[in-house]
Design a protein around this motif. Sequence first.
Motif, PDB file in Angstrom:
ATOM      1  N   GLU A   2      -3.160   0.303  -8.105  1.00 56.77           N
ATOM      2  CA  GLU A   2      -2.630  -0.923  -7.533  1.00 56.77           C
ATOM      3  C   GLU A   2      -3.369  -2.151  -8.023  1.00 56.77           C
ATOM      4  O   GLU A   2      -4.555  -2.099  -8.325  1.00 56.77           O
ATOM      5  CB  GLU A   2      -2.715  -0.858  -6.008  1.00 56.77           C
ATOM      6  CG  GLU A   2      -1.756   0.116  -5.382  1.00 56.77           C
ATOM      7  CD  GLU A   2      -1.796   0.043  -3.874  1.00 56.77           C
ATOM      8  OE1 GLU A   2      -2.004  -1.050  -3.338  1.00 56.77           O
ATOM      9  OE2 GLU A   2      -1.632   1.093  -3.258  1.00 56.77           O
ATOM     10  N   LYS A   3      -2.642  -3.256  -8.080  1.00 53.14           N
ATOM     11  CA  LYS A   3      -3.197  -4.507  -8.559  1.00 53.14           C
ATOM     12  C   LYS A   3      -4.383  -4.964  -7.703  1.00 53.14           C
ATOM     13  O   LYS A   3      -5.386  -5.452  -8.224  1.00 53.14           O
ATOM     14  CB  LYS A   3      -2.111  -5.581  -8.528  1.00 53.14           C
ATOM     15  CG  LYS A   3      -2.114  -6.514  -9.679  1.00 53.14           C
ATOM     16  CD  LYS A   3      -0.984  -7.495  -9.552  1.00 53.14           C
ATOM     17  CE  LYS A   3      -0.473  -7.844 -10.916  1.00 53.14           C
ATOM     18  NZ  LYS A   3       0.563  -8.853 -10.874  1.00 53.14           N
ATOM     19  N   ASN A   4      -4.297  -4.795  -6.393  1.00 50.42           N
ATOM     20  CA  ASN A   4      -5.376  -5.219  -5.491  1.00 50.42           C
ATOM     21  C   ASN A   4      -6.656  -4.419  -5.715  1.00 50.42           C
ATOM     22  O   ASN A   4      -7.758  -4.954  -5.612  1.00 50.42           O
ATOM     23  CB  ASN A   4      -4.942  -5.110  -4.030  1.00 50.42           C
ATOM     24  CG  ASN A   4      -3.874  -6.124  -3.679  1.00 50.42           C
ATOM     25  OD1 ASN A   4      -3.798  -7.190  -4.292  1.00 50.42           O
ATOM     26  ND2 ASN A   4      -3.037  -5.798  -2.715  1.00 50.42           N
ATOM     27  N   ILE A   6      -7.590  -3.052  -8.577  1.00 57.65           N
ATOM     28  CA  ILE A   6      -8.157  -3.511  -9.841  1.00 57.65           C
ATOM     29  C   ILE A   6      -8.865  -4.849  -9.658  1.00 57.65           C
ATOM     30  O   ILE A   6      -9.980  -5.046 -10.149  1.00 57.65           O
ATOM     31  CB  ILE A   6      -7.057  -3.613 -10.922  1.00 57.65           C
ATOM     32  CG1 ILE A   6      -6.516  -2.215 -11.240  1.00 57.65           C
ATOM     33  CG2 ILE A   6      -7.585  -4.283 -12.183  1.00 57.65           C
ATOM     34  CD1 ILE A   6      -5.300  -2.197 -12.117  1.00 57.65           C
ATOM     35  N   LYS A   7      -8.242  -5.776  -8.918  1.00 56.98           N
ATOM     36  CA  LYS A   7      -8.864  -7.083  -8.654  1.00 56.98           C
ATOM     37  C   LYS A   7     -10.187  -6.922  -7.919  1.00 56.98           C
ATOM     38  O   LYS A   7     -11.170  -7.576  -8.249  1.00 56.98           O
ATOM     39  CB  LYS A   7      -7.925  -7.969  -7.843  1.00 56.98           C
ATOM     40  CG  LYS A   7      -6.798  -8.550  -8.644  1.00 56.98           C
ATOM     41  CD  LYS A   7      -5.953  -9.460  -7.777  1.00 56.98           C
ATOM     42  CE  LYS A   7      -4.792 -10.029  -8.553  1.00 56.98           C
ATOM     43  NZ  LYS A   7      -3.969 -10.928  -7.729  1.00 56.98           N
ATOM     44  N   SER A   8     -10.224  -6.052  -6.919  1.00 55.48           N
ATOM     45  CA  SER A   8     -11.463  -5.868  -6.160  1.00 55.48           C
ATOM     46  C   SER A   8     -12.563  -5.244  -7.018  1.00 55.48           C
ATOM     47  O   SER A   8     -13.738  -5.586  -6.887  1.00 55.48           O
ATOM     48  CB  SER A   8     -11.221  -5.029  -4.903  1.00 55.48           C
ATOM     49  OG  SER A   8     -10.853  -3.713  -5.235  1.00 55.48           O
ATOM     50  N   ILE A  10     -12.901  -5.684 -10.293  1.00 52.82           N
ATOM     51  CA  ILE A  10     -13.361  -6.746 -11.193  1.00 52.82           C
ATOM     52  C   ILE A  10     -14.312  -7.678 -10.463  1.00 52.82           C
ATOM     53  O   ILE A  10     -15.377  -8.028 -10.979  1.00 52.82           O
ATOM     54  CB  ILE A  10     -12.158  -7.514 -11.787  1.00 52.82           C
ATOM     55  CG1 ILE A  10     -11.400  -6.624 -12.769  1.00 52.82           C
ATOM     56  CG2 ILE A  10     -12.618  -8.805 -12.461  1.00 52.82           C
ATOM     57  CD1 ILE A  10     -10.088  -7.206 -13.235  1.00 52.82           C
ATOM     58  N   ILE A  11     -13.970  -8.078  -9.250  1.00 59.84           N
ATOM     59  CA  ILE A  11     -14.830  -8.970  -8.463  1.00 59.84           C
ATOM     60  C   ILE A  11     -16.163  -8.296  -8.173  1.00 59.84           C
ATOM     61  O   ILE A  11     -17.222  -8.915  -8.283  1.00 59.84           O
ATOM     62  CB  ILE A  11     -14.121  -9.383  -7.160  1.00 59.84           C
ATOM     63  CG1 ILE A  11     -12.946 -10.309  -7.487  1.00 59.84           C
ATOM     64  CG2 ILE A  11     -15.078 -10.049  -6.191  1.00 59.84           C
ATOM     65  CD1 ILE A  11     -12.019 -10.578  -6.327  1.00 59.84           C
ATOM     66  N   GLU A  12     -16.136  -7.024  -7.826  1.00 63.11           N
ATOM     67  CA  GLU A  12     -17.364  -6.281  -7.548  1.00 63.11           C
ATOM     68  C   GLU A  12     -18.266  -6.225  -8.782  1.00 63.11           C
ATOM     69  O   GLU A  12     -19.480  -6.433  -8.700  1.00 63.11           O
ATOM     70  CB  GLU A  12     -17.012  -4.864  -7.095  1.00 63.11           C
ATOM     71  CG  GLU A  12     -18.202  -4.014  -6.726  1.00 63.11           C
ATOM     72  CD  GLU A  12     -17.768  -2.618  -6.294  1.00 63.11           C
ATOM     73  OE1 GLU A  12     -18.531  -1.670  -6.553  1.00 63.11           O
ATOM     74  OE2 GLU A  12     -16.674  -2.475  -5.704  1.00 63.11           O
ATOM     75  N   GLN A  14     -18.258  -8.360 -11.323  1.00 65.08           N
ATOM     76  CA  GLN A  14     -18.750  -9.709 -11.600  1.00 65.08           C
ATOM     77  C   GLN A  14     -19.954 -10.033 -10.723  1.00 65.08           C
ATOM     78  O   GLN A  14     -20.928 -10.623 -11.186  1.00 65.08           O
ATOM     79  CB  GLN A  14     -17.647 -10.743 -11.378  1.00 65.08           C
ATOM     80  CG  GLN A  14     -16.610 -10.752 -12.463  1.00 65.08           C
ATOM     81  CD  GLN A  14     -15.486 -11.731 -12.195  1.00 65.08           C
ATOM     82  OE1 GLN A  14     -15.297 -12.178 -11.064  1.00 65.08           O
ATOM     83  NE2 GLN A  14     -14.729 -12.057 -13.224  1.00 65.08           N
TER      84      GLN A  14
END
Length: 61
Positions: A2-4, A6-8, A10-12, A14
């Motif tokens: 899911e897109k969410n 993957i976003k989480s 990436i943020i983690e 970073q």
Amino acid sequence: MEKNVIKSLIIEYQQFTEKITLTERDIHLSDQLNYVFVGLRRAGKSYLMYQPIQHLLKEEI
């Protein structure tokens, strides 16, 4: 995946790279080239990439 999720991830990642303390190296990589880093385990391949990653994060790219 899911897109969410993957976003989480990436943020983690970073947030993880922002906390790493680096010794500045006099290595400059061109933006127009692709690189392949080859070497022994624990030779500093990932460490080499943290410097440009932190630079891009500071510029909010």
